[in-house]
Motif scaffolding. Structure first.
Motif, PDB file in Angstrom:
ATOM      1  N   GLU A  47     112.850  38.293  60.802  1.00 53.08           N
ATOM      2  CA  GLU A  47     114.054  38.653  60.050  1.00 53.08           C
ATOM      3  C   GLU A  47     113.888  40.002  59.361  1.00 53.08           C
ATOM      4  O   GLU A  47     114.804  40.834  59.363  1.00 53.08           O
ATOM      5  N   ILE A  48     112.715  40.216  58.767  1.00 53.14           N
ATOM      6  CA  ILE A  48     112.446  41.509  58.126  1.00 53.14           C
ATOM      7  C   ILE A  48     112.456  42.622  59.172  1.00 53.14           C
ATOM      8  O   ILE A  48     112.998  43.709  58.938  1.00 53.14           O
ATOM      9  N   GLY A  49     111.853  42.343  60.332  1.00 48.77           N
ATOM     10  CA  GLY A  49     111.813  43.332  61.404  1.00 48.77           C
ATOM     11  C   GLY A  49     113.204  43.730  61.872  1.00 48.77           C
ATOM     12  O   GLY A  49     113.469  44.909  62.143  1.00 48.77           O
ATOM     13  N   LEU A  50     114.110  42.758  61.968  1.00 45.70           N
ATOM     14  CA  LEU A  50     115.485  43.064  62.385  1.00 45.70           C
ATOM     15  C   LEU A  50     116.175  43.997  61.397  1.00 45.70           C
ATOM     16  O   LEU A  50     116.895  44.925  61.785  1.00 45.70           O
ATOM     17  N   VAL A  51     115.947  43.744  60.104  1.00 46.66           N
ATOM     18  CA  VAL A  51     116.565  44.584  59.078  1.00 46.66           C
ATOM     19  C   VAL A  51     115.942  45.977  59.072  1.00 46.66           C
ATOM     20  O   VAL A  51     116.638  46.996  59.094  1.00 46.66           O
ATOM     21  N   MET A  52     114.595  46.030  59.046  1.00 45.58           N
ATOM     22  CA  MET A  52     113.900  47.311  58.927  1.00 45.58           C
ATOM     23  C   MET A  52     114.067  48.191  60.157  1.00 45.58           C
ATOM     24  O   MET A  52     114.071  49.421  60.049  1.00 45.58           O
ATOM     25  N   SER A  53     114.216  47.573  61.325  1.00 47.65           N
ATOM     26  CA  SER A  53     114.361  48.358  62.552  1.00 47.65           C
ATOM     27  C   SER A  53     115.642  49.191  62.535  1.00 47.65           C
ATOM     28  O   SER A  53     115.726  50.223  63.215  1.00 47.65           O
ATOM     29  N   GLN A  54     116.620  48.770  61.754  1.00 52.05           N
ATOM     30  CA  GLN A  54     117.875  49.517  61.639  1.00 52.05           C
ATOM     31  C   GLN A  54     117.715  50.776  60.792  1.00 52.05           C
ATOM     32  O   GLN A  54     118.552  51.675  60.848  1.00 52.05           O
ATOM     33  N   TYR A  55     116.639  50.843  60.013  1.00 51.53           N
ATOM     34  CA  TYR A  55     116.458  51.964  59.085  1.00 51.53           C
ATOM     35  C   TYR A  55     115.220  52.800  59.387  1.00 51.53           C
ATOM     36  O   TYR A  55     115.031  53.854  58.782  1.00 51.53           O
ATOM     37  N   THR A  56     114.383  52.333  60.323  1.00 53.20           N
ATOM     38  CA  THR A  56     113.129  53.034  60.587  1.00 53.20           C
ATOM     39  C   THR A  56     113.356  54.459  61.071  1.00 53.20           C
ATOM     40  O   THR A  56     112.661  55.394  60.652  1.00 53.20           O
ATOM     41  N   ASN A  57     114.316  54.674  61.955  1.00 50.74           N
ATOM     42  CA  ASN A  57     114.576  56.013  62.488  1.00 50.74           C
ATOM     43  C   ASN A  57     115.125  56.963  61.425  1.00 50.74           C
ATOM     44  O   ASN A  57     114.694  58.112  61.314  1.00 50.74           O
ATOM     45  N   SER A  58     116.063  56.477  60.635  1.00 47.98           N
ATOM     46  CA  SER A  58     116.719  57.339  59.640  1.00 47.98           C
ATOM     47  C   SER A  58     115.918  57.468  58.345  1.00 47.98           C
ATOM     48  O   SER A  58     116.065  58.452  57.617  1.00 47.98           O
ATOM     49  N   HIS A  59     115.083  56.483  58.034  1.00 48.07           N
ATOM     50  CA  HIS A  59     114.272  56.504  56.806  1.00 48.07           C
ATOM     51  C   HIS A  59     112.817  56.142  57.150  1.00 48.07           C
ATOM     52  O   HIS A  59     112.218  55.277  56.538  1.00 48.07           O
ATOM     53  N   TYR A  60     112.281  56.865  58.114  1.00 50.17           N
ATOM     54  CA  TYR A  60     110.973  56.531  58.686  1.00 50.17           C
ATOM     55  C   TYR A  60     109.877  56.447  57.626  1.00 50.17           C
ATOM     56  O   TYR A  60     109.165  55.452  57.519  1.00 50.17           O
ATOM     57  N   TYR A  61     109.740  57.501  56.838  1.00 42.48           N
ATOM     58  CA  TYR A  61     108.628  57.569  55.889  1.00 42.48           C
ATOM     59  C   TYR A  61     108.816  56.627  54.698  1.00 42.48           C
ATOM     60  O   TYR A  61     107.827  56.158  54.119  1.00 42.48           O
ATOM     61  N   THR A  62     110.052  56.336  54.362  1.00 42.57           N
ATOM     62  CA  THR A  62     110.298  55.375  53.281  1.00 42.57           C
ATOM     63  C   THR A  62     109.863  53.979  53.706  1.00 42.57           C
ATOM     64  O   THR A  62     109.197  53.258  52.951  1.00 42.57           O
ATOM     65  N   VAL A  63     110.230  53.606  54.928  1.00 44.62           N
ATOM     66  CA  VAL A  63     109.837  52.293  55.459  1.00 44.62           C
ATOM     67  C   VAL A  63     108.319  52.229  55.624  1.00 44.62           C
ATOM     68  O   VAL A  63     107.686  51.223  55.276  1.00 44.62           O
ATOM     69  N   LEU A  64     107.734  53.309  56.128  1.00 50.20           N
ATOM     70  CA  LEU A  64     106.278  53.353  56.323  1.00 50.20           C
ATOM     71  C   LEU A  64     105.542  53.235  54.989  1.00 50.20           C
ATOM     72  O   LEU A  64     104.573  52.479  54.864  1.00 50.20           O
ATOM     73  N   LEU A  65     106.028  53.959  53.991  1.00 52.83           N
ATOM     74  CA  LEU A  65     105.406  53.919  52.665  1.00 52.83           C
ATOM     75  C   LEU A  65     105.511  52.530  52.047  1.00 52.83           C
ATOM     76  O   LEU A  65     104.557  52.034  51.430  1.00 52.83           O
ATOM     77  N   ALA A  66     106.662  51.895  52.229  1.00 55.08           N
ATOM     78  CA  ALA A  66     106.856  50.550  51.685  1.00 55.08           C
ATOM     79  C   ALA A  66     105.887  49.557  52.323  1.00 55.08           C
ATOM     80  O   ALA A  66     105.274  48.725  51.635  1.00 55.08           O
ATOM     81  N   LEU A  67     105.724  49.646  53.632  1.00 55.22           N
ATOM     82  CA  LEU A  67     104.802  48.742  54.320  1.00 55.22           C
ATOM     83  C   LEU A  67     103.359  48.997  53.875  1.00 55.22           C
ATOM     84  O   LEU A  67     102.596  48.058  53.627  1.00 55.22           O
ATOM     85  N   CYS A  68     102.986  50.278  53.761  1.00 57.60           N
ATOM     86  CA  CYS A  68     101.610  50.626  53.394  1.00 57.60           C
ATOM     87  C   CYS A  68     101.246  50.105  52.005  1.00 57.60           C
ATOM     88  O   CYS A  68     100.196  49.472  51.822  1.00 57.60           O
TER      89      CYS A  68
END
Length: 250
Positions: A47-68
């Motif tokens: 479920e998280i993957g479905l949500v985050m996949s919609q924003y990974t391209n447009s907010h790549y580093y924000t999503v990456l930073l949040a995961l890290c």
């Protein structure tokens, strides 16, 4: 008291950092916000993957930073859930980036756990699991000559939980350099398996799809390689190859 203050400061600082990152997150709908939570099952990760996949391209580093930072936080404070973030890392960032990220943040998180335990862990660990601490200490003493190989073996194999190794190592006198490099290289096999499994996250039904008995047997086999240099026949062969004198003959 100082040690507890340091750990408390790190904990509060970590929460503030996480809050700051998620405050600058893309605007999510109410339904999406409900799905962003600490994963406890593979279904939560999907479920998280479905949500985050919609924003990974447009907010790549924000999503990456949040995961890290979330990964480091879970590892540092021995909170379950980091394995699910390994799956998520593969699903969102692919194998090369996802694998590299997991290795780095897992090592950083384990290092934080090591140093926090160094300051405050002795009393806590002795109170919660004194027997296991004593047994682990005896094993470390037994393998003192090849301590790095033994630590590498423990990291590769699923013999001991990582949180226990993180917390007990500084208390039992494992040098940080051995801890760091054994962690960095030792977690690679299992991390590769989970990150690669994340590439087909939507097909998984449970963690056992990626981590089954065959996987554990493979990890034990790899871990066994770390102990090969500690075997006496191998030691004698290496001594002869490297022209090292036998101390008993001196």
């Amino acid at each position: 008291l100082l040690g507890y203050m340091i750990v408390g400061t790190i904990f509060i600082g970590s929460l503030v950092t996480l809050l700051s990152i998620f405050t600058h997150f893309p605007s999510l709908t109410q339904e999406q916000q409900e799905k962003i939570k600490l994963p406890k099952s593979i279904q939560d990760v999907q479920e998280i993957g479905l949500v985050m996949s919609q924003y990974t391209n447009s907010h790549y580093y924000t999503v990456l930073l949040a995961l890290c930072f979330t990964y480091i936080f879970l590892q540092a404070f021995s909170i379950p859930g980091s394995i699910f973030l390994s799956f998520l890392s593969g699903a969102l960032f692919g194998l090369p980036v996802g694998f590299s990220v997991v290795i780095i943040v897992a090592t950083l998180g384990a290092s934080l756990a090591y140093w926090m335990s160094y300051f405050v862990g002795y009393r806590i660990c002795n109170k919660l699991f004194p027997k296991y601490l004593q047994q682990f200490g005896e094993q470390l003493d037994h393998h003192q000559k090849y301590l790095f190989n033994y630590m590498l073996f423990l990291r590769v194999s699923p013999l001991l939980p990582n949180w226990f190794i993180n917390l007990s190592s500084p208390i039992l006198g494992v040098p940080y350099k051995y801890f760091f490099f054994a962690t960095f290289f030792g977690i690679m096999p299992a991390s590769f398996i989970t990150v690669e499994a994340g590439l087909t996250l939507h097909e998984l039904t449970s963690t056992s799809d990626a981590l089954n008995y065959k996987t554990f047997l493979s990890l034990f086999a790899l871990a066994g390689l770390a102990l090969v240099p500690t075997l006496k026949p191998v030691q004698k062969w290496l001594d002869k190859l490297l022209n090292r004198e036998d101390p008993k003959q001196e």
